[in-house]
Write a protein that holds these residues in place. Structure first.
Motif, short mmCIF file in Angstrom:
data_model
loop_
_atom_site.label_atom_id
_atom_site.label_comp_id
_atom_site.label_asym_id
_atom_site.label_seq_id
_atom_site.Cartn_x
_atom_site.Cartn_y
_atom_site.Cartn_z
N CYS A 105 -10.33 12.81 30.87
CA CYS A 105 -9.28 12.34 31.76
C CYS A 105 -8.27 11.50 30.99
CB CYS A 105 -9.88 11.49 32.89
SG CYS A 105 -10.75 12.45 34.15
N PHE A 106 -7.05 12.01 30.89
CA PHE A 106 -5.94 11.22 30.38
C PHE A 106 -5.42 10.38 31.55
CE2 PHE A 106 -6.37 14.74 27.58
CZ PHE A 106 -5.94 14.31 26.33
N PHE A 107 -5.23 9.09 31.33
CA PHE A 107 -4.76 8.28 32.45
C PHE A 107 -3.81 7.19 31.97
CE2 PHE A 107 -8.04 5.51 30.94
CZ PHE A 107 -7.79 4.25 31.44
N ASP A 108 -3.02 6.70 32.91
CA ASP A 108 -2.07 5.63 32.62
C ASP A 108 -1.96 4.73 33.83
OD1 ASP A 108 0.09 4.58 30.72
OD2 ASP A 108 1.19 4.78 32.60
N LEU A 109 -1.76 3.44 33.59
CA LEU A 109 -1.64 2.46 34.66
C LEU A 109 -0.27 1.80 34.62
CD1 LEU A 109 -5.01 0.50 34.13
CD2 LEU A 109 -4.65 2.55 35.54
N GLU A 110 0.28 1.53 35.79
CA GLU A 110 1.39 0.57 35.93
C GLU A 110 0.80 -0.62 36.66
OE1 GLU A 110 3.95 1.13 34.24
OE2 GLU A 110 3.67 3.28 33.89
N THR A 111 1.19 -1.83 36.26
CA THR A 111 0.46 -3.01 36.71
C THR A 111 1.39 -4.17 37.07
OG1 THR A 111 0.27 -3.98 34.48
CG2 THR A 111 -1.39 -2.34 35.12
N THR A 112 0.76 -5.26 37.53
CA THR A 112 1.52 -6.48 37.85
C THR A 112 1.73 -7.34 36.62
OG1 THR A 112 -0.51 -7.69 38.40
CG2 THR A 112 0.59 -6.52 40.21
N GLY A 113 1.17 -6.95 35.49
CA GLY A 113 1.30 -7.74 34.27
C GLY A 113 0.30 -7.28 33.23
N ILE A 114 0.08 -8.09 32.19
CA ILE A 114 -0.75 -7.67 31.06
C ILE A 114 -2.00 -8.52 30.89
CG2 ILE A 114 1.18 -6.63 29.82
CD1 ILE A 114 1.33 -9.18 28.11
N ASP A 115 -2.32 -9.36 31.87
CA ASP A 115 -3.53 -10.17 31.81
C ASP A 115 -4.67 -9.39 32.45
OD1 ASP A 115 -5.64 -12.03 32.37
OD2 ASP A 115 -4.23 -13.68 32.17
N VAL A 116 -5.62 -8.94 31.62
CA VAL A 116 -6.70 -8.07 32.10
C VAL A 116 -7.52 -8.75 33.19
CG1 VAL A 116 -8.88 -6.97 31.43
CG2 VAL A 116 -6.84 -6.69 30.01
N ALA A 117 -7.73 -10.04 33.08
CA ALA A 117 -8.57 -10.76 34.04
C ALA A 117 -7.86 -11.02 35.36
CB ALA A 117 -9.05 -12.07 33.44
N LYS A 118 -6.53 -11.17 35.34
CA LYS A 118 -5.81 -11.59 36.54
C LYS A 118 -4.96 -10.51 37.18
CE LYS A 118 -5.38 -16.44 35.09
NZ LYS A 118 -4.42 -17.52 34.76
N ASP A 119 -4.39 -9.60 36.38
CA ASP A 119 -3.42 -8.65 36.92
C ASP A 119 -4.09 -7.46 37.58
OD1 ASP A 119 -0.72 -9.68 36.58
OD2 ASP A 119 -1.22 -9.77 34.46
N ARG A 120 -3.27 -6.70 38.32
CA ARG A 120 -3.78 -5.61 39.16
C ARG A 120 -2.99 -4.33 38.93
NH1 ARG A 120 -6.82 -9.35 39.63
NH2 ARG A 120 -7.72 -10.22 41.54
N ILE A 121 -3.59 -3.23 39.29
CA ILE A 121 -2.96 -1.91 39.18
C ILE A 121 -2.03 -1.68 40.37
CG2 ILE A 121 -3.40 0.58 39.21
CD1 ILE A 121 -6.10 -0.06 37.81
N VAL A 122 -0.83 -1.14 40.10
CA VAL A 122 0.08 -0.75 41.18
C VAL A 122 0.28 0.77 41.22
CG1 VAL A 122 1.26 -2.97 41.20
CG2 VAL A 122 2.17 -1.10 39.79
N GLU A 123 -0.08 1.44 40.14
CA GLU A 123 -0.02 2.91 40.11
C GLU A 123 -1.00 3.40 39.06
OE1 GLU A 123 3.37 6.43 40.12
OE2 GLU A 123 3.62 4.76 38.72
N ILE A 124 -1.70 4.48 39.38
CA ILE A 124 -2.60 5.10 38.42
C ILE A 124 -2.42 6.61 38.49
CG2 ILE A 124 -4.51 4.95 40.09
CD1 ILE A 124 -6.43 4.92 37.66
N ALA A 125 -2.27 7.22 37.34
CA ALA A 125 -2.17 8.68 37.25
C ALA A 125 -3.29 9.18 36.34
CB ALA A 125 -0.81 9.10 36.69
N ILE A 126 -3.95 10.24 36.78
CA ILE A 126 -5.03 10.84 36.00
C ILE A 126 -4.77 12.33 35.84
CG2 ILE A 126 -7.52 11.28 35.88
CD1 ILE A 126 -7.96 8.84 37.67
N PHE A 127 -4.87 12.78 34.60
CA PHE A 127 -4.72 14.21 34.29
C PHE A 127 -6.03 14.66 33.66
CE2 PHE A 127 -3.18 17.57 31.26
CZ PHE A 127 -2.87 18.51 32.23
N LYS A 128 -6.79 15.46 34.39
CA LYS A 128 -8.14 15.85 33.97
C LYS A 128 -8.12 17.26 33.38
CE LYS A 128 -12.93 15.79 35.71
NZ LYS A 128 -13.76 15.41 36.88
N VAL A 129 -8.68 17.39 32.18
CA VAL A 129 -8.76 18.68 31.50
C VAL A 129 -10.23 19.07 31.38
CG1 VAL A 129 -8.12 19.99 29.44
CG2 VAL A 129 -6.70 18.06 30.18
N PHE A 130 -10.55 20.28 31.83
CA PHE A 130 -11.93 20.75 31.83
C PHE A 130 -12.20 21.64 30.60
CE2 PHE A 130 -10.88 19.77 36.18
CZ PHE A 130 -12.04 19.21 36.70
#
Length: 256
Positions: free
Chosen positions: A10-35
């Motif tokens: 699964c290739f994936f990418d996140l758009e987020t509220t920031g770059i702090d792994v402990a505090k920030d959250r995901i606002v968009e996630i895309a997943i491209f799955k190759v079998f």
């Protein structure tokens, strides 16, 4: 060029509220799955992060508080997302240092026991940086000879990352078309947690990579200074780091 796969990736990418792994959250996630058989599946979700999206982040990815106000939370989407990736290796752009750690945090907050024990990850950025030292947009131009349209759209970035990886395999004969080999090539250092706060030393033992005990073996510190464990558990550290630390402590207790 097709990827040689023994399991889906699964290739994936996140758009987020920031770059702090402990505090920030995901606002968009895309997943491209190759079998392994060549089939492909793609999904993109907008996510209500439940915290405000800073204007400077909206300026980058174009996702505003209003746009996600009526979207599901990550917890509501977690089962769908986990079901798509649970049988797969993972790949992304700067994913080892950011996307995977943040995804793990969101999964753990949602009550999903996410880990990397039965999968590997390939960080396409690391291949790029080891070979060419450029950015994602430059990578698309360099490897695919085209411009990256809609940069900072999770879907566009995900598809671009997949295309770059195929082009990298075409360009560099010494890169083996094998996910485990690519994962080893893109690993900067062997770490025990996603955030890199606990790594493995030359003896294969876990050690702290931060603070006053940087370079010290985790088991020794837990034994000599038990309060340090409690401090980390109650402080603002990533959930996965706390999980790994707890597992080390339990392992130590079980061997006594």
């Amino acid at each position: 060029m097709e990827l040689k796969l023994n399991k889906p990736i699964c290739f994936f990418d996140l758009e987020t509220t920031g770059i702090d792994v402990a505090k920030d959250r995901i606002v968009e996630i895309a997943i491209f799955k190759v079998f392994p058989n060549g089939n492909k599946e793609s999904k993109t979700w907008l996510v209500n992060p439940t915290i405000p999206i800073p204007p400077q982040c909206t300026a980058i990815h174009g996702i505003s508080n209003e746009k996600v106000a009526n979207e599901p939370t990550f917890k509501e989407l977690s089962s769908q997302i986990y079901n798509m990736i649970k049988d797969s290796d993972l790949a992304g752009y700067n994913s080892d240092r950011f996307d995977i750690p943040l995804l793990a945090e969101e999964m753990l907050r949602a009550g999903v026991d996410f880990d990397m024990k039965n999968r590997v990850s390939v960080d396409v950025q690391t291949i790029f940086h080891k070979k060419e030292e450029r950015t994602l947009s430059a990578a698309v131009k360099f490897y695919c000879d085209k411009s990256l349209e809609n940069a900072h759209s999770a879907e566009a970035d995900t598809m671009a990352t997949y295309e770059i990886m195929l082009a990298q395999l075409e360009r560099y004969p010494d890169l083996e078309n094998d996910i485990k080999s690519l994962a080893e090539f893109t690993t900067r250092k062997k770490i025990a947690d996603f955030a890199g706060m606990i790594a493995f030393d030359k003896d294969g033992d876990e050690m702290f990579t931060f603070g006053k005990h940087k370079g010290a073996k985790v088991e020794k510190i837990l034994e000599s200074e038990p309060g340090y464990f409690s401090w980390i558990q109650n402080a603002d550290f990533p959930l996965y780091t706390k999980k790994v630390l707890t597992a080390i402590k339990l392992r130590k207790l079980n061997t006594k």
